[in-house]
Design an enzyme around this catalytic site. Structure first.
Site: not given
Ligand code: EPZ
Length: 416
Positions: A22-23, A116, A121, A304, A396
């Site tokens: 998915k990702n 969410c 996020r 995850d 999802r």
């Molecule tokens: C991706 O989400 C995945 N989703 C998530 O999978 C996964 O849990 C996550 O990466 C971590 O591995 C997809 O790829 C579609 P991040 P993402 O940006 O990119 C903070 C699932 O179950 N952050 O790596 O949204 C954020 O709050 C989903 O399939 C900021 O502060 O996660 C978090 O604490 C859930 N500012 C950390 O960084 C930003 O601009 C990592 O988030 C972006 C992120």
């Protein structure tokens, strides 16, 4: 609201095919905005989030043609660079259209995703990166308005590792003028799969899979043919389910090299694992042993998979610590597991889990995608029946999960 009813106590046995990731599929679908040619994808998982992303792209003018797990996307007629709130609020990954829209069309109006269940996020790093590349960005009425005649290459340092942040800026940089350096970039395999697809489209990218990615912008990108990588989280989820139920299963069409920390933890819990080519075999005799888990960016233990190991520890022999360092509110499954008899204490981002010799079936509620997978595993091991509500979360991210589990012998049915 659909529910799943599971009768626990059946060890999973047999073979199951792993679907496309998915990702990886979600960002790669957005790459179709970067070219006027056809992007032909295979091994695309049939998931609710994939359908949502397809509809989002179609309302921008992308032509999509889907046949099972094959999907062709034609960005040529795309002409409406907008991602409306009612589509973004159901799927945060919609933010991944921002970079491609600004790079190809010079403008974008993308709704802020909002929070969410698992955390606030924010997307500040996505916005900061595009501003560093010369985009004019202002936020009003809950929308990100971005404009840029042509993005310019820049040196961008992520002060937090962000998977979609890295992906968004990699796509934006592919058509920028000059060289972009992404430092402290995400190393996830899904980032590498996107980079592979962009290179097949003519992008000049190196360093993907490391924490420094270099992108040299080109004038335009062509179409490509790309097969989506296997889903490592679906793989891990089935392996944990087999370990928890004391079963013996073989995953096909998967990869072991992108699951190393998960396979190590399962071995530590007492599972016997054999990986050969695109197959992984797991056997579990007796009760699992508790294993400590601490989530962190790849290649460390994936967030995850945290909920899935929480339920394994809940019924394992011994006690273990589960530490969540990525998201600030990713323990909602704990309350639900307690209803099944789990003994879990929560202190901030750390859980102490004391294994009990059996869980008891009950009515529970899914709160987010991976929490719902954890509750399915709990239902498979609990004594009696477990009924899981709000399973749209599950749909999802897991393709045909009850069919795949039934094929492995589980007693599971969907209640309309
Ligand atoms: C991706 O989400 C995945 N989703 C998530 O999978 C996964 O849990 C996550 O990466 C971590 O591995 C997809 O790829 C579609 P991040 P993402 O940006 O990119 C903070 C699932 O179950 N952050 O790596 O949204 C954020 O709050 C989903 O399939 C900021 O502060 O996660 C978090 O604490 C859930 N500012 C950390 O960084 C930003 O601009 C990592 O988030 C972006 C992120």
């Amino acid at each position: 609201m659909q529910k799943l009813a599971i009768q626990g106590g059946v060890p999973l046995r047999g073979e199951v095919r792993i679907s496309g990731a998915k990702n990886a599929a979600l960002p790669i679908m957005c790459a179709s905005l970067l070219t006027a040619d056809a992007l032909q994808l295979s091994n695309v998982p049939e998931l609710h989030d994939v359908a949502t992303m397809r509809k989002l792209l179609e309302q921008m003018g992308v032509k999509a043609c889907v046949r099972g797990s094959e999907m062709s996307l034609y960005g040529g007629q795309a002409n409406k660079p907008e991602a409306p709130y009612d589509m973004v609020k159901t799927m945060r990954a919609a933010i991944l259209v921002l970079g491609p829209l600004v790079a190809r069309f010079g403008e974008a109006r993308v709704s802020l995703p909002g929070g969410c269940a698992i955390g606030s996020r924010p997307v500040d790093l996505h916005i900061k990166g595009l501003q560093a590349m010369g985009a004019e960005i202002h936020i009003e009425h809950g929308y990100i308005h971005a404009q840029a005649k042509r993005l310019k290459g820049a040196r961008i340092f992520f002060d937090i590792v962000s998977v979609t942040g890295t992906e968004n800026l990699m796509m934006a940089a592919a058509l920028a003028d000059g060289v972009t350096l992404l430092e402290n970039a995400a190393r996830e395999p899904e980032v590498v799969d996107l980079a592979r697809c962009l290179r097949e489209m003519g992008a000049k990218i190196s360093g993907d899979g490391t924490d420094t990615i270099t992108i040299t912008g080109v004038e335009e990108l062509n179409g490509a043919v790309h097969s989506i990588m296997p889903d490592r989280i679906e793989s891990g989820t089935f392996l944990v389910a087999a370990a928890a139920t004391g079963g013996s299963i073989t995953l096909t069409d998967t990869r072991a090299d992108i699951l190393e920390t998960v396979l190590e933890k399962l071995t530590e819990a007492g599972a016997q694992i054999r990986a050969e080519g695109d197959r992984i075999h797991l056997e579990m005799h007796g009760r699992p042993k508790s294993v400590n888990v601490r989530t962190a960016p790849y290649p460390a233990f994936p967030t995850d998979m945290q909920a899935q190991f929480m339920v394994l520890n809940a019924m394992a022999e011994g006690s273990a610590m589960v530490v969540e360092t990525i998201f600030e509110n990713r323990f909602m499954h704990v309350q639900e597991l307690r209803r099944l008899g789990a003994l879990i204490d929560v202190e901030g981002n750390t859980c102490m889990v004391r294994g009990v010799d059996h869980l008891e079936g009950a009515a529970v509620m899914a709160t987010d995608l991976r929490a719902s997978a954890c509750l399915v595993i709990a239902g498979l091991v609990a004594q009696g029946e477990t009924v899981i509500d709000r399973i749209y979360h599950l749909d999802r991210g897991y393709e045909h999960i009850e069919a795949k589990l039934s094929q492995l012998g589980a007693n599971i049915r969907r209640l309309k």
